[in-house]
Design an enzyme around this catalytic site. Structure first.
Site, short mmCIF file in Angstrom:
data_model
loop_
_atom_site.label_atom_id
_atom_site.label_comp_id
_atom_site.label_asym_id
_atom_site.label_seq_id
_atom_site.Cartn_x
_atom_site.Cartn_y
_atom_site.Cartn_z
N LYS A 4 -18.23 5.90 -6.72
CA LYS A 4 -17.56 6.16 -5.43
C LYS A 4 -17.96 7.54 -4.96
CE LYS A 4 -14.67 9.11 -5.57
NZ LYS A 4 -13.66 10.18 -5.72
N ASP A 46 -7.43 6.81 -6.87
CA ASP A 46 -8.68 6.22 -6.35
C ASP A 46 -8.88 4.78 -6.80
OD1 ASP A 46 -9.46 8.49 -5.01
OD2 ASP A 46 -10.88 9.16 -6.55
O1 C5P Z 1 -4.18 9.86 -9.32
P1 C5P Z 1 -4.99 10.49 -10.38
O2 C5P Z 1 -4.37 10.33 -11.75
O3 C5P Z 1 -6.43 10.07 -10.39
O4 C5P Z 1 -5.00 12.02 -10.04
C1 C5P Z 1 -5.30 13.03 -10.99
C2 C5P Z 1 -4.63 14.31 -10.55
O5 C5P Z 1 -5.21 14.76 -9.33
C3 C5P Z 1 -3.16 14.14 -10.24
O6 C5P Z 1 -2.39 14.33 -11.39
C4 C5P Z 1 -2.91 15.21 -9.22
O7 C5P Z 1 -2.74 16.46 -9.87
C5 C5P Z 1 -4.22 15.29 -8.46
N1 C5P Z 1 -4.20 14.51 -7.20
C6 C5P Z 1 -3.47 15.01 -6.12
N2 C5P Z 1 -3.45 14.34 -4.93
C7 C5P Z 1 -4.14 13.18 -4.78
C8 C5P Z 1 -4.90 12.66 -5.87
C9 C5P Z 1 -4.90 13.35 -7.06
O8 C5P Z 1 -2.84 16.06 -6.23
N3 C5P Z 1 -4.14 12.55 -3.59
#
Ligand code: C5P
Length: 282
Positions: free
Chosen positions: A17, A142
């Protein structure tokens, strides 16, 4: 992205991606950030294979398998367990993840692997994978975009998706300088200044007029990213070059495939230690 099935084996590609633009608009009370992004997907990626077996197993192969070894909570297994939690026990499965993309690098990685696992399990159980959006979001911001795997605008944490046309069949080059960057740390380094929305124009124009607001905090962690972006922008025929996601992988789009191939050769020669992937937007 059509899955293939030979005998009882299900094979799903987990396409890389990229975020053609990524505007961070606000920090939310739950710690996540509101974003506006343009997701695009490549034809190439990791590969997830499932086959019914006598007992559950999980193996990793490929050039980046060792980078993940020792990480217990692999998202492939979390996806399997979340699917079983929602749709009932699964038969024992031998799952293989062929890890072809660098990890912690802003191009989906674990999210794409989790999404491919969900699609493969949906196929195994005859479930419409479009029903899996909620399970996908619980696995990562994602994962819904990776589940659908088509070029789209993303809002919210990245899960509010609107497909966009006009971003397919475009030559693309990915370059990673060999440093892993933590998504959480990069988001935490955002300066909390809202620099405005993505344009409502066509997606390529919106991307070109847009930004990646995570570039400054990622650069503070891995300054080499500036070199990658500069080198990509200097290549003949580039229409857009930028960091993807929270980095450190950067991409360049080209109108012409021969320019993408020449850029790959030039960068591989100049920086043989950097990872390069020449592909096409799916
Ligand atoms: O959602 P995911 O576990 O992939 O995201 C990893 C980290 O990235 C989250 O714990 C958060 O700190 C940050 N994040 C965020 N805002 C988003 C996506 C991710 O703050 N829209």
């Amino acid at each position: 992205m059509a899955p293939s099935r030979a005998a009882d084996m299900i094979v799903e590609i987990a396409p890389a991606k990229i975020n053609l633009a990524l505007h961070v608009r606000a920090r939310r009370a739950d710690g996540y950030h509101e974003i506006e992004t343009l997701f695009a997907f490549l034809r190439d990626g990791d590969v997830v294979t499932l086959v019914e077996a006598e007992r559950d197993s999980f193996a990793m192969t490929g050039p980046f398998a060792s980078a993940l070894t020792g990480e217990g909570g692999n998202l492939v297994l979390s996806a399997r367990d979340a699917f079983a939690g929602a749709f009932g026990p699964l038969p024992p499965l031998a799952i293989t993840l062929d890890k072809r993309l660098p990890v912690a690098s802003g191009i989906g990685g674990g999210s794409a692997d989790a999404a491919a696992t969900l699609r493969a399990l949906a196929r195994l159980r005859g479930v419409d994978w479009k029903e899996l959006a909620d399970i996908a979001l619980a696995l990562g911001s994602d994962v819904p975009a990776c589940l659908f795997g088509e070029a789209s605008r993303g809002g919210g944490r990245g899960e509010r998706l609107e497909p966009v046309a006009g971003l397919t069949d475009m030559p693309v080059l990915l370059v990673n300088p060999g440093v892993g960057v933590s998504t959480a740390k990069v988001f935490a380094g955002w300066d909390r200044i809202d620099r405005g929305p993505l344009e409502e124009s066509g997606p390529l124009t919106a991307a070109r007029h847009g930004r990646n607001d995570l570039e400054p905090p990622a650069l503070a962690i891995a300054p080499v990213i500036a070199e990658v972006v500069d080198l990509l922008r200097a290549q003949p025929g580039v229409t857009l070059a930028r960091m993807s996601g929270s980095g450190a992988t950067c991409f360049a789009l080209f109108a012409d495939r021969s320019d993408a191939a020449a850029a790959r050769r030039a960068i591989s020669t100049a920086r043989p230690d950097w990872w390069c992937l020449e592909s096409i937007l799916a």
